[in-house]
Design a protein around this motif. Structure first.
Motif, PDB file in Angstrom:
ATOM      1  N   ASP A 111      91.555  38.695 -33.938  1.00 10.09           N
ATOM      2  CA  ASP A 111      90.289  38.015 -33.666  1.00 10.09           C
ATOM      3  C   ASP A 111      90.252  37.426 -32.260  1.00 10.09           C
ATOM      4  OD1 ASP A 111      90.735  38.208 -36.545  1.00 10.09           O
ATOM      5  OD2 ASP A 111      88.937  37.001 -36.767  1.00 10.09           O
ATOM      6  N   MET A 112      91.280  36.664 -31.923  1.00  5.85           N
ATOM      7  CA  MET A 112      91.266  35.949 -30.648  1.00  5.85           C
ATOM      8  C   MET A 112      91.679  36.844 -29.486  1.00  5.85           C
ATOM      9  SD  MET A 112      90.469  32.859 -29.708  1.00  5.85           S
ATOM     10  CE  MET A 112      89.807  33.096 -28.071  1.00  5.85           C
ATOM     11  N   MET A 113      92.912  37.314 -29.515  1.00 11.46           N
ATOM     12  CA  MET A 113      93.408  38.060 -28.364  1.00 11.46           C
ATOM     13  C   MET A 113      92.836  39.474 -28.286  1.00 11.46           C
ATOM     14  SD  MET A 113      94.926  35.835 -26.729  1.00 11.46           S
ATOM     15  CE  MET A 113      95.308  36.975 -25.394  1.00 11.46           C
ATOM     16  N   GLY A 114      92.416  40.040 -29.422  1.00 16.62           N
ATOM     17  CA  GLY A 114      91.709  41.327 -29.358  1.00 16.62           C
ATOM     18  C   GLY A 114      90.405  41.191 -28.601  1.00 16.62           C
ATOM     19  N   THR A 115      89.746  40.041 -28.751  1.00 17.20           N
ATOM     20  CA  THR A 115      88.514  39.777 -27.999  1.00 17.20           C
ATOM     21  C   THR A 115      88.819  39.533 -26.533  1.00 17.20           C
ATOM     22  OG1 THR A 115      87.387  38.862 -29.925  1.00 17.20           O
ATOM     23  CG2 THR A 115      86.568  38.185 -27.771  1.00 17.20           C
ATOM     24  N   VAL A 116      89.797  38.685 -26.258  1.00 24.69           N
ATOM     25  CA  VAL A 116      90.151  38.365 -24.872  1.00 24.69           C
ATOM     26  C   VAL A 116      90.579  39.623 -24.123  1.00 24.69           C
ATOM     27  CG1 VAL A 116      91.780  37.101 -23.415  1.00 24.69           C
ATOM     28  CG2 VAL A 116      90.766  35.978 -25.402  1.00 24.69           C
ATOM     29  N   ALA A 117      91.395  40.456 -24.750  1.00 25.69           N
ATOM     30  CA  ALA A 117      91.863  41.679 -24.087  1.00 25.69           C
ATOM     31  C   ALA A 117      90.712  42.619 -23.775  1.00 25.69           C
ATOM     32  CB  ALA A 117      92.896  42.387 -24.968  1.00 25.69           C
ATOM     33  N   ALA A 118      89.762  42.749 -24.702  1.00 26.99           N
ATOM     34  CA  ALA A 118      88.616  43.626 -24.461  1.00 26.99           C
ATOM     35  C   ALA A 118      87.767  43.104 -23.312  1.00 26.99           C
ATOM     36  CB  ALA A 118      87.771  43.744 -25.730  1.00 26.99           C
ATOM     37  N   VAL A 119      87.512  41.808 -23.297  1.00 27.21           N
ATOM     38  CA  VAL A 119      86.700  41.222 -22.223  1.00 27.21           C
ATOM     39  C   VAL A 119      87.406  41.345 -20.885  1.00 27.21           C
ATOM     40  CG1 VAL A 119      85.747  39.053 -21.334  1.00 27.21           C
ATOM     41  CG2 VAL A 119      85.440  39.662 -23.744  1.00 27.21           C
ATOM     42  N   ASP A 120      88.687  41.041 -20.857  1.00 26.58           N
ATOM     43  CA  ASP A 120      89.430  41.137 -19.600  1.00 26.58           C
ATOM     44  C   ASP A 120      89.417  42.557 -19.053  1.00 26.58           C
ATOM     45  OD1 ASP A 120      90.009  38.464 -19.675  1.00 26.58           O
ATOM     46  OD2 ASP A 120      92.118  38.704 -20.268  1.00 26.58           O
ATOM     47  N   ALA A 121      89.607  43.537 -19.931  1.00 27.03           N
ATOM     48  CA  ALA A 121      89.623  44.929 -19.484  1.00 27.03           C
ATOM     49  C   ALA A 121      88.254  45.380 -18.997  1.00 27.03           C
ATOM     50  CB  ALA A 121      90.103  45.832 -20.614  1.00 27.03           C
ATOM     51  N   GLY A 142      83.033  29.492 -38.484  1.00 26.40           N
ATOM     52  CA  GLY A 142      83.499  28.793 -37.295  1.00 26.40           C
ATOM     53  C   GLY A 142      82.760  27.489 -37.057  1.00 26.40           C
ATOM     54  N   ARG A 143      81.689  27.253 -37.804  1.00 24.94           N
ATOM     55  CA  ARG A 143      80.874  26.048 -37.633  1.00 24.94           C
ATOM     56  C   ARG A 143      81.154  24.995 -38.686  1.00 24.94           C
ATOM     57  NH1 ARG A 143      75.288  26.001 -38.123  1.00 24.94           N
ATOM     58  NH2 ARG A 143      75.385  24.153 -36.803  1.00 24.94           N
ATOM     59  N   GLU A 144      81.576  25.410 -39.866  1.00 27.48           N
ATOM     60  CA  GLU A 144      81.791  24.451 -40.943  1.00 27.48           C
ATOM     61  C   GLU A 144      82.947  24.913 -41.823  1.00 27.48           C
ATOM     62  OE1 GLU A 144      78.674  25.974 -44.340  1.00 27.48           O
ATOM     63  OE2 GLU A 144      77.987  24.427 -42.955  1.00 27.48           O
ATOM     64  N   VAL A 145      83.497  23.978 -42.569  1.00 26.08           N
ATOM     65  CA  VAL A 145      84.610  24.291 -43.460  1.00 26.08           C
ATOM     66  C   VAL A 145      84.060  24.916 -44.734  1.00 26.08           C
ATOM     67  CG1 VAL A 145      86.500  23.323 -44.814  1.00 26.08           C
ATOM     68  CG2 VAL A 145      86.011  22.425 -42.543  1.00 26.08           C
ATOM     69  N   ASP A 146      84.535  26.125 -45.034  1.00 25.68           N
ATOM     70  CA  ASP A 146      84.128  26.808 -46.259  1.00 25.68           C
ATOM     71  C   ASP A 146      85.342  27.475 -46.867  1.00 25.68           C
ATOM     72  OD1 ASP A 146      84.544  29.064 -44.677  1.00 25.68           O
ATOM     73  OD2 ASP A 146      82.419  29.491 -44.404  1.00 25.68           O
ATOM     74  N   PHE A 147      85.133  28.413 -47.770  1.00 24.29           N
ATOM     75  CA  PHE A 147      86.269  29.028 -48.455  1.00 24.29           C
ATOM     76  C   PHE A 147      87.162  29.809 -47.489  1.00 24.29           C
ATOM     77  CE2 PHE A 147      83.588  32.686 -48.115  1.00 24.29           C
ATOM     78  CZ  PHE A 147      84.432  33.781 -48.171  1.00 24.29           C
ATOM     79  N   GLY A 153      88.387  30.951 -40.080  1.00 27.25           N
ATOM     80  CA  GLY A 153      87.464  29.953 -39.562  1.00 27.25           C
ATOM     81  C   GLY A 153      87.919  29.378 -38.239  1.00 27.25           C
ATOM     82  N   ALA A 154      89.206  29.115 -38.102  1.00 28.28           N
ATOM     83  CA  ALA A 154      89.719  28.504 -36.882  1.00 28.28           C
ATOM     84  C   ALA A 154      89.521  29.413 -35.669  1.00 28.28           C
ATOM     85  CB  ALA A 154      91.204  28.172 -37.051  1.00 28.28           C
ATOM     86  N   PHE A 155      89.811  30.692 -35.827  1.00 27.36           N
ATOM     87  CA  PHE A 155      89.674  31.590 -34.685  1.00 27.36           C
ATOM     88  C   PHE A 155      88.211  31.936 -34.401  1.00 27.36           C
ATOM     89  CE2 PHE A 155      94.189  32.547 -35.818  1.00 27.36           C
ATOM     90  CZ  PHE A 155      94.726  31.930 -34.694  1.00 27.36           C
ATOM     91  N   LYS A 156      87.377  31.951 -35.435  1.00 31.58           N
ATOM     92  CA  LYS A 156      85.947  32.151 -35.182  1.00 31.58           C
ATOM     93  C   LYS A 156      85.375  30.969 -34.398  1.00 31.58           C
ATOM     94  CE  LYS A 156      85.101  36.181 -37.042  1.00 31.58           C
ATOM     95  NZ  LYS A 156      84.721  37.332 -36.186  1.00 31.58           N
ATOM     96  N   ALA A 157      85.844  29.746 -34.683  1.00 25.90           N
ATOM     97  CA  ALA A 157      85.426  28.582 -33.905  1.00 25.90           C
ATOM     98  C   ALA A 157      85.919  28.698 -32.466  1.00 25.90           C
ATOM     99  CB  ALA A 157      85.959  27.305 -34.552  1.00 25.90           C
ATOM    100  N   ALA A 158      87.169  29.153 -32.312  1.00 23.05           N
ATOM    101  CA  ALA A 158      87.731  29.302 -30.971  1.00 23.05           C
ATOM    102  C   ALA A 158      86.950  30.320 -30.148  1.00 23.05           C
ATOM    103  CB  ALA A 158      89.201  29.720 -31.071  1.00 23.05           C
ATOM    104  N   LEU A 159      86.433  31.363 -30.796  1.00 27.30           N
ATOM    105  CA  LEU A 159      85.663  32.371 -30.080  1.00 27.30           C
ATOM    106  C   LEU A 159      84.354  31.805 -29.531  1.00 27.30           C
ATOM    107  CD1 LEU A 159      86.218  35.512 -32.330  1.00 27.30           C
ATOM    108  CD2 LEU A 159      87.121  35.120 -30.026  1.00 27.30           C
ATOM    109  N   ILE A 160      83.739  30.879 -30.266  1.00 24.29           N
ATOM    110  CA  ILE A 160      82.519  30.250 -29.766  1.00 24.29           C
ATOM    111  C   ILE A 160      82.839  29.450 -28.508  1.00 24.29           C
ATOM    112  CG2 ILE A 160      80.710  28.566 -30.279  1.00 24.29           C
ATOM    113  CD1 ILE A 160      81.038  29.368 -33.260  1.00 24.29           C
ATOM    114  N   HIS A 161      83.917  28.696 -28.538  1.00 24.14           N
ATOM    115  CA  HIS A 161      84.339  27.917 -27.371  1.00 24.14           C
ATOM    116  C   HIS A 161      84.659  28.851 -26.205  1.00 24.14           C
ATOM    117  CE1 HIS A 161      86.686  25.258 -24.798  1.00 24.14           C
ATOM    118  NE2 HIS A 161      86.257  24.230 -25.508  1.00 24.14           N
TER     119      HIS A 161
END
Length: 253
Positions: A111-121, A142-147, A153-161
């Protein structure tokens, strides 16, 4: 509305099914050339063949986005083949909701580094575009605590940031960065169909949380992505567009 996407080149990870496939099909319909990847070579080949049959310039490769070297190589090769890049849509998630270390590592690498690597490339190509746009697929988790609290959830929140940081850093270069946060999205073969079939109580609970009485569709998520990716959204950057049918209750300022 003409989204002014004709002639643009778009790259989508995880582009053979679900939300990713809907994004691919809509961007192609709007006139984009398409580069897509997924883990299944057969599914990539079939999707590319369908796009080409419809008149779209398309290329694809089987890539696991957690293999960052392979991902970077494919992004560069695809951009070279199609003559550049205007739009990048990192869409893949490991869908990790477990709490063990392996789940956290899988979520981070995919989720996190796969996105960063794609953007960087993609960045050297986006810098040459007159309409550079990054649209990252996040989630209401990424916005609220759910199941899905935990790695997903943590990495989806990090992607917004991350996207909002990119928006600020790249604005002077004319490159926009936004996120789309889908709510529960139902499609054949997807997570929610699996939950419906195997965990009917959880499915019923999730469905009851949405005041619209239904889940979203991949097409509805793709519509949001296509708009944000397009020159029609030229002054929208650093935004997290929630597409959830009023599922979430938090006020987004």
């Amino acid at each position: 509305m003409d989204l002014q996407l004709t002639g643009k080149v778009a790259l989508v990870t995880g582009g053979t099914k679900g939300i990713g496939r809907a994004i691919v099909d809509l961007l192609a319909e709007e006139g984009c050339a398409i580069a897509l990847c997924a883990r299944s070579a057969a599914e990539v080949e079939a999707t590319v063949a369908t796009l080409r049959k419809g008149g779209t310039r398309a290329t694809g490769r089987a890539v696991d986005v957690s293999d960052h070297a392979a991902l970077r190589a494919w992004v560069a090769d695809a951009a070279t083949e199609l003559g550049g890049l205007d739009i990048v849509v990192p869409n893949v998630s490991a869908l990790q909701v477990g709490r063990d270390e392996a789940a956290w590592r899988a979520g981070f690498e995919t989720d996190m580094m796969g996105t960063v690597a794609a953007v960087d490339a993609a960045m050297p190509f986006l810098e040459k575009s007159k309409a550079g746009s990054i649209v990252i697929i996040s989630s209401v988790s990424g916005r609220e605590v759910d199941f899905a609290a935990g790695p997903y959830g943590a990495f989806k929140a990090a992607l917004i940031h991350y996207a909002q940081g990119l928006a600020n850093q790249l604005a002077a270069k004319g490159i926009r960065a936004n996120t789309v946060s889908p709510g529960n999205t139902y499609f054949e073969g997807g997570v929610w169909q699996n939950i419906q079939n195997n965990l009917p109580d959880l499915y019923a609970q999730a469905l009851a949380l949405n005041p619209t009485g239904r889940m979203g569709t991949p097409q509805e998520m793709a519509n949001a992505v296509a708009f944000l990716a397009s020159p029609r959204a030229s002054f929208i950057t650093g935004t997290n567009l929630v597409v959830d049918g009023a599922l979430t209750r938090g006020v987004q300022f």
